[in-house]
Scaffold this motif. Structure first.
Motif, PDB file in Angstrom:
ATOM      1  N   MET A   1       0.838  -1.214   0.000  1.00  0.00           N
ATOM      2  CA  MET A   1       0.000   0.000   0.000  1.00  0.00           C
ATOM      3  C   MET A   1       0.871   1.262   0.000  1.00  0.00           C
ATOM      4  N   THR A   2       0.638   2.135  -0.969  1.00  0.00           N
ATOM      5  CA  THR A   2       1.270   3.453  -0.885  1.00  0.00           C
ATOM      6  C   THR A   2       0.212   4.437  -0.425  1.00  0.00           C
ATOM      7  N   GLU A   3       0.671   5.630  -0.099  1.00  0.00           N
ATOM      8  CA  GLU A   3      -0.292   6.636   0.388  1.00  0.00           C
ATOM      9  C   GLU A   3      -1.273   7.082  -0.706  1.00  0.00           C
ATOM     10  N   TYR A   4      -0.963   6.737  -1.955  1.00  0.00           N
ATOM     11  CA  TYR A   4      -1.830   7.154  -3.064  1.00  0.00           C
ATOM     12  C   TYR A   4      -2.858   6.089  -3.439  1.00  0.00           C
ATOM     13  N   ASP A   5      -2.782   4.891  -2.797  1.00  0.00           N
ATOM     14  CA  ASP A   5      -3.647   3.786  -3.231  1.00  0.00           C
ATOM     15  C   ASP A   5      -5.128   4.107  -3.111  1.00  0.00           C
ATOM     16  N   ALA A   6      -5.512   4.786  -2.035  1.00  0.00           N
ATOM     17  CA  ALA A   6      -6.939   5.087  -1.849  1.00  0.00           C
ATOM     18  C   ALA A   6      -7.422   6.043  -2.939  1.00  0.00           C
ATOM     19  N   ILE A   7      -6.574   7.028  -3.266  1.00  0.00           N
ATOM     20  CA  ILE A   7      -6.951   7.972  -4.338  1.00  0.00           C
ATOM     21  C   ILE A   7      -7.044   7.244  -5.674  1.00  0.00           C
ATOM     22  N   LYS A   8      -6.059   6.392  -5.930  1.00  0.00           N
ATOM     23  CA  LYS A   8      -6.063   5.667  -7.214  1.00  0.00           C
ATOM     24  C   LYS A   8      -7.275   4.749  -7.332  1.00  0.00           C
ATOM     25  N   GLU A   9      -7.638   4.130  -6.216  1.00  0.00           N
ATOM     26  CA  GLU A   9      -8.801   3.244  -6.225  1.00  0.00           C
ATOM     27  C   GLU A   9     -10.060   4.048  -6.566  1.00  0.00           C
ATOM     28  N   TYR A  10     -10.180   5.241  -5.963  1.00  0.00           N
ATOM     29  CA  TYR A  10     -11.341   6.104  -6.229  1.00  0.00           C
ATOM     30  C   TYR A  10     -11.345   6.511  -7.706  1.00  0.00           C
ATOM     31  N   ALA A  47      -0.808  16.433  -7.142  1.00  0.00           N
ATOM     32  CA  ALA A  47      -1.597  17.349  -7.968  1.00  0.00           C
ATOM     33  C   ALA A  47      -1.837  16.743  -9.361  1.00  0.00           C
ATOM     34  N   GLY A  48      -0.785  16.122  -9.910  1.00  0.00           N
ATOM     35  CA  GLY A  48      -0.935  15.465 -11.209  1.00  0.00           C
ATOM     36  C   GLY A  48      -1.971  14.347 -11.161  1.00  0.00           C
ATOM     37  N   LEU A  49      -1.918  13.577 -10.083  1.00  0.00           N
ATOM     38  CA  LEU A  49      -2.833  12.432  -9.954  1.00  0.00           C
ATOM     39  C   LEU A  49      -4.299  12.868  -9.908  1.00  0.00           C
ATOM     40  N   VAL A  50      -4.586  13.932  -9.189  1.00  0.00           N
ATOM     41  CA  VAL A  50      -5.996  14.310  -8.955  1.00  0.00           C
ATOM     42  C   VAL A  50      -6.510  15.395  -9.904  1.00  0.00           C
ATOM     43  N   HIS A  51      -5.665  15.900 -10.813  1.00  0.00           N
ATOM     44  CA  HIS A  51      -6.054  17.122 -11.542  1.00  0.00           C
ATOM     45  C   HIS A  51      -7.340  16.975 -12.353  1.00  0.00           C
ATOM     46  N   ASP A  52      -7.645  15.763 -12.807  1.00  0.00           N
ATOM     47  CA  ASP A  52      -8.841  15.574 -13.640  1.00  0.00           C
ATOM     48  C   ASP A  52      -9.942  14.810 -12.908  1.00  0.00           C
ATOM     49  N   LEU A  92     -13.612  17.412  -4.556  1.00  0.00           N
ATOM     50  CA  LEU A  92     -13.185  16.034  -4.235  1.00  0.00           C
ATOM     51  C   LEU A  92     -11.837  16.027  -3.521  1.00  0.00           C
ATOM     52  N   ILE A  93     -10.964  16.934  -3.889  1.00  0.00           N
ATOM     53  CA  ILE A  93      -9.642  16.992  -3.251  1.00  0.00           C
ATOM     54  C   ILE A  93      -9.798  17.156  -1.737  1.00  0.00           C
ATOM     55  N   ILE A  94     -10.708  18.034  -1.357  1.00  0.00           N
ATOM     56  CA  ILE A  94     -10.931  18.270   0.070  1.00  0.00           C
ATOM     57  C   ILE A  94     -11.815  17.186   0.689  1.00  0.00           C
ATOM     58  N   ASN A  95     -12.975  16.951   0.085  1.00  0.00           N
ATOM     59  CA  ASN A  95     -13.991  16.120   0.749  1.00  0.00           C
ATOM     60  C   ASN A  95     -13.796  14.626   0.563  1.00  0.00           C
ATOM     61  N   GLU A  96     -13.127  14.234  -0.516  1.00  0.00           N
ATOM     62  CA  GLU A  96     -12.952  12.800  -0.772  1.00  0.00           C
ATOM     63  C   GLU A  96     -11.531  12.363  -0.416  1.00  0.00           C
ATOM     64  N   PHE A  97     -10.556  13.198  -0.765  1.00  0.00           N
ATOM     65  CA  PHE A  97      -9.160  12.796  -0.565  1.00  0.00           C
ATOM     66  C   PHE A  97      -8.549  13.423   0.689  1.00  0.00           C
ATOM     67  N   ASN A  98      -9.288  14.335   1.297  1.00  0.00           N
ATOM     68  CA  ASN A  98      -8.836  14.968   2.546  1.00  0.00           C
ATOM     69  C   ASN A  98      -7.479  15.673   2.402  1.00  0.00           C
ATOM     70  N   ILE A  99      -7.317  16.334   1.245  1.00  0.00           N
ATOM     71  CA  ILE A  99      -6.097  17.119   0.997  1.00  0.00           C
ATOM     72  C   ILE A  99      -6.477  18.593   1.121  1.00  0.00           C
ATOM     73  N   HIS A 100      -5.664  19.343   1.857  1.00  0.00           N
ATOM     74  CA  HIS A 100      -6.000  20.764   2.070  1.00  0.00           C
ATOM     75  C   HIS A 100      -4.865  21.680   1.640  1.00  0.00           C
ATOM     76  N   VAL A 104      -1.262  22.647  -3.956  1.00  0.00           N
ATOM     77  CA  VAL A 104      -1.791  21.560  -4.786  1.00  0.00           C
ATOM     78  C   VAL A 104      -3.112  22.007  -5.428  1.00  0.00           C
ATOM     79  N   ILE A 105      -3.990  22.590  -4.621  1.00  0.00           N
ATOM     80  CA  ILE A 105      -5.304  23.017  -5.130  1.00  0.00           C
ATOM     81  C   ILE A 105      -5.146  24.081  -6.216  1.00  0.00           C
ATOM     82  N   SER A 106      -4.231  25.019  -6.022  1.00  0.00           N
ATOM     83  CA  SER A 106      -4.031  26.076  -7.017  1.00  0.00           C
ATOM     84  C   SER A 106      -3.449  25.518  -8.319  1.00  0.00           C
ATOM     85  N   ALA A 107      -2.539  24.565  -8.195  1.00  0.00           N
ATOM     86  CA  ALA A 107      -1.948  23.954  -9.397  1.00  0.00           C
ATOM     87  C   ALA A 107      -3.023  23.221 -10.206  1.00  0.00           C
TER      88      ALA A 107
END
Lengths: 190, 190
Positions: A1-10, A47-52, A92-100, A104-107
């Motif tokens: 498990m990497t820290e990105y697995d949950a995001i990738k799964e979503y 940021a690259g992973l979640v941009h779309d 989604l970045i905030i509410n689903e991935f819990n990134i604040h 990252v958000i501006s990029a």
């Protein structure tokens, strides 16, 4: 498990295969450019992973996300799927991935249009989206080459390419793209 | 003697021969388009004739004219000879030619960049400058043809041509040109 697995799964569940691969590619390209330009490579990858992440959502659903975020955008952005998703991704970045992380958000927010006076991370995400390995359009190899040696020259070339594409399709061009291009050119001259 | 003789005499003395001919051509083309689109053809002729009256003046002299007029312009306009003359023309229009017609002044002011929501007279001067008989560039004949049948389609084509030209020359593009193009496209769709 990497820290990105949950995001990738979503993302794997909610995006088409093509866009999921594009997202992973953008993350890897962004990480690589971040290492070259000494920017936080974890932020770049993220940021690259979640941009779309909202790119394939219904536009009405995205309007609701903007309301929930309390963000107002211009008429062109709110009516254009190719533009609005850059703003609604924050939901989604905030509410689903819990990134604040604001960088990252501006990029993510300016990855489609660019803008004046971009940060290095913003430039990296903008370019990674354009040039990741699965992208194919006239001039993309030149952008890939420039991005590794002169990021502002790469940015200018990518702005020009985007403007020419929209001219050819008789589509409106977001003012931020023009302002971003003007800004780069002005700073070359100075 | 026609009512334009004094203006022509002044222009003949202060402009290069090439630009004097261009000014007369622009006036005649504007008069012709005005008759097609039922706009005041005397205003069109006059605006066409004087549109470039400060085009060959030293930029510092033009800065003084702006001060005298009390007009502030953006940084790109004030540093670019191809743009600033459209604003400084007003100084000679008022003080040398004794013309105070606001429609004429506005048509001259936006003849280089265009803008959102242009009047018919503004469109006619913008296009006449681009397409008068001595102009020669790829696509100019198509603009000439469109201008007589569909002025907004001609305007869009002229905006595109201007943007492509500046992209190719690595020069900044004034936001008004983009906003003008976006406005035309939006109104086609509606």
């Amino acid at each position: 498990m990497t820290e990105y697995d949950a995001i990738k799964e979503y993302l794997a569940k909610t995006l088409s295969t093509k866009r999921f691969i594009h997202s992973e590619n953008t993350a890897k390209t962004a990480e690589e450019l971040a290492l070259i330009y000494k920017v936080d490579s974890k932020k770049a990858y993220l940021a690259g992973l979640v941009h779309d992440c909202t790119r394939e959502l219904d536009i009405n659903q995205q309007h609701n996300m903007l309301k929930a975020l309390g963000i107002e955008v211009d008429e062109l952005t709110i009516t254009t799927k190719e533009l609005i998703h850059a703003f609604t991704a924050e939901y989604l970045i905030i509410n689903e991935f819990n990134i604040h992380d604001k960088e990252v958000i501006s990029a993510v927010r300016f990855h489609t249009t660019g803008k004046e006076n971009m940060t290095l991370l913003e430039k990296i995400i903008f370019l990674s989206d354009v040039m990741e390995p699965s992208r194919s359009f006239p001039g993309v190899d030149f952008i890939r080459q420039l991005a590794r040696s002169n990021i502002d020259e790469a940015l200018l070339t990518a702005f020009d390419s985007s403007i020419r594409f929209l001219l050819g399709k008789r589509q409106r061009i977001h003012p931020n793209t023009l302002l971003g291009r003007n800004y780069v050119l002005k700073h070359f001259k100075e």
